[in-house]
Design an enzyme around this catalytic site. Structure first.
Site, short mmCIF file in Angstrom:
data_model
loop_
_atom_site.label_atom_id
_atom_site.label_comp_id
_atom_site.label_asym_id
_atom_site.label_seq_id
_atom_site.Cartn_x
_atom_site.Cartn_y
_atom_site.Cartn_z
N SER A 123 0.80 -1.24 0.00
CA SER A 123 0.00 0.00 0.00
C SER A 123 0.83 1.28 0.00
O SER A 123 0.27 2.37 -0.13
CB SER A 123 -0.95 0.01 1.20
OG SER A 123 -2.03 -0.87 0.98
N LYS A 127 0.26 3.76 -2.77
CA LYS A 127 -0.75 4.82 -2.75
C LYS A 127 -0.14 6.20 -2.58
O LYS A 127 -0.78 7.22 -2.87
CB LYS A 127 -1.76 4.55 -1.64
CG LYS A 127 -2.60 3.30 -1.86
CD LYS A 127 -3.61 3.09 -0.75
CE LYS A 127 -4.50 1.89 -1.00
NZ LYS A 127 -3.82 0.60 -0.81
N SER A 144 -6.44 3.07 3.93
CA SER A 144 -5.67 2.49 2.84
C SER A 144 -6.59 1.74 1.88
O SER A 144 -6.33 0.61 1.48
CB SER A 144 -4.58 1.54 3.38
OG SER A 144 -3.64 1.22 2.39
N LYS A 203 2.53 6.52 5.70
CA LYS A 203 1.73 5.41 5.18
C LYS A 203 2.21 4.07 5.71
O LYS A 203 3.40 3.84 5.91
CB LYS A 203 1.82 5.41 3.65
CG LYS A 203 0.83 4.50 2.96
CD LYS A 203 -0.55 5.13 2.95
CE LYS A 203 -1.62 4.15 2.45
NZ LYS A 203 -1.84 3.02 3.38
#
Length: 348
Positions: free
Chosen positions: A56, A59, A116, A219
């Site tokens: 993720s 992203k 997420s 993140k």
């Protein structure tokens, strides 16, 4: 002689198909990188050029291109993003978007930085890619090259598994540095503790926001092959650091590793140490005395191995307010407020 030949043939075939790269991910073997966000000085690096699956953390590039489009006035925060069937069927973590409906660009941003959400990432990617996530992934890779991320290739907007989607700890640090420097007006989104979407609270997955003084984004990421990934930026005084941990064996361990890396980085920059936040530990981190058990750093015991992509509510109330742009509003909430709202809803 027959078996070794068959084994060699299989390895050659895997390499030719691009599957051999999966063997180079070394899940459980950590790559890390710490840099000074302002000067670019490298404070520590371990296997930082090893290509890994980003999960993720992908992203962040989706968000970079979203912020770039906002800055260029190509889109607005309250612009409606259509949800395709393809976006709606993305694997969790997700917001549960329904095909044929729409969400705003700002809701998409918040869905990425908190939960997420893979469906929101895909919807944003299709929106910015002219209806085609593959085209958007090509734009992601082009932008990566422009930022100097020479060892990075993107194949989708979310980070869901693809054998050809790879990056490095060094490249992700560069991306994070550019997110902070190029779009300071949007960086505050990474520090949102939670937001309401369709009358339900969506909490932020990032454990560092709860435990590390000065941490304000960026993140988390996890897949089986990638391991447990984390990028954190923290500022203390005039020093801002960016830390990257990739391939850790659990959420708890990646937090422990990030704390150690950032503490050393701040010490190297001459910044005095600070204790961890909140004696009442967040989910996955249990406070303990060093005399009771063995796996410690700064006096806390790291216990949980659940992926943070399974949403965990923040454990302490945070201030909240409203973000309003062009008439659209997204409400960011504390857990205490959300619990009260939930109780009222049950009795209405």
């Amino acid at each position: 002689m027959r078996f070794p030949f068959q084994k060699a043939f299989l390895l050659c075939a895997m390499t030719a198909m691009g599957l051999g790269s999966a063997k180079a991910q070394y899940a459980g073997h950590v790559s890390s990188y710490v840099m000074d966000a302002k000067t670019g000085a490298v404070l520590s690096a371990t296997d930082a050029e090893l290509q890994r699956y980003p999960a993720s953390l992908t992203k962040l590039m989706t968000l970079y291109l979203t912020f770039r489009a906002l800055e260029a006035h190509q889109i607005t925060l309250d612009e409606q993003v259509p949800v395709s069937i393809h976006a709606s069927i993305q694997a969790p973590s997700k917001l549960g978007l329904v095909p044929g409906t729409k969400l705003t660009v700002e809701q998409g941003i918040l869905g990425l930085v908190t939960k997420s959400a893979n469906d929101a990432a895909c919807a944003l990617g299709e929106f910015l890619g002219g209806g085609d996530e593959v085209r958007f992934a090509q734009l992601m890779t082009q932008q990566a090259r422009a930022l100097g991320m020479v060892n990075t290739t993107f194949r989708n907007a979310s980070g869901l598994p693809d054998p050809d989607q790879v990056t490095t700890a060094h490249d992700l640090a560069l991306l994070s540095q550019h997110l902070i420097a190029d779009f300071p007006q949007y960086y505050h989104y990474f520090n949102v503790p939670s937001f309401y979407f369709h009358r339900r609270m969506v909490p932020n997955h990032d454990p560092m926001l709860k435990i590390y003084a000065g941490a304000d984004g960026l993140k988390t990421g996890y897949t089986d092959l990638a391991g447990h990934n984390l990028i954190t930026s923290a500022q203390r005084g005039n020093v801002r650091l960016i830390g990257v941990v990739m391939g850790s064996s659990s959420n708890a361990r990646r937090s422990m590793e990030m704390v150690a890396l950032l503490d050393k980085g701040f010490a190297d920059e001459g910044v005095a140490p600070q204790p961890l936040l909140h004696p009442a530990a967040p989910s996955g981190i249990l406070m303990a005395s060093a005399r009771r058990r063995g796996r410690f750093h700064h006096g806390f015991l790291l216990a949980s191995s659940r992926p943070m992509e399974v949403a965990d509510a923040p454990t302490a109330p945070r201030r909240y307010g409203r973000i309003s742009h062009h008439g659209a509003a997204v409400r960011m909430v504390s857990v205490r407020h959300a619990v009260a709202h939930k109780k009222r809803s049950r009795h209405s």
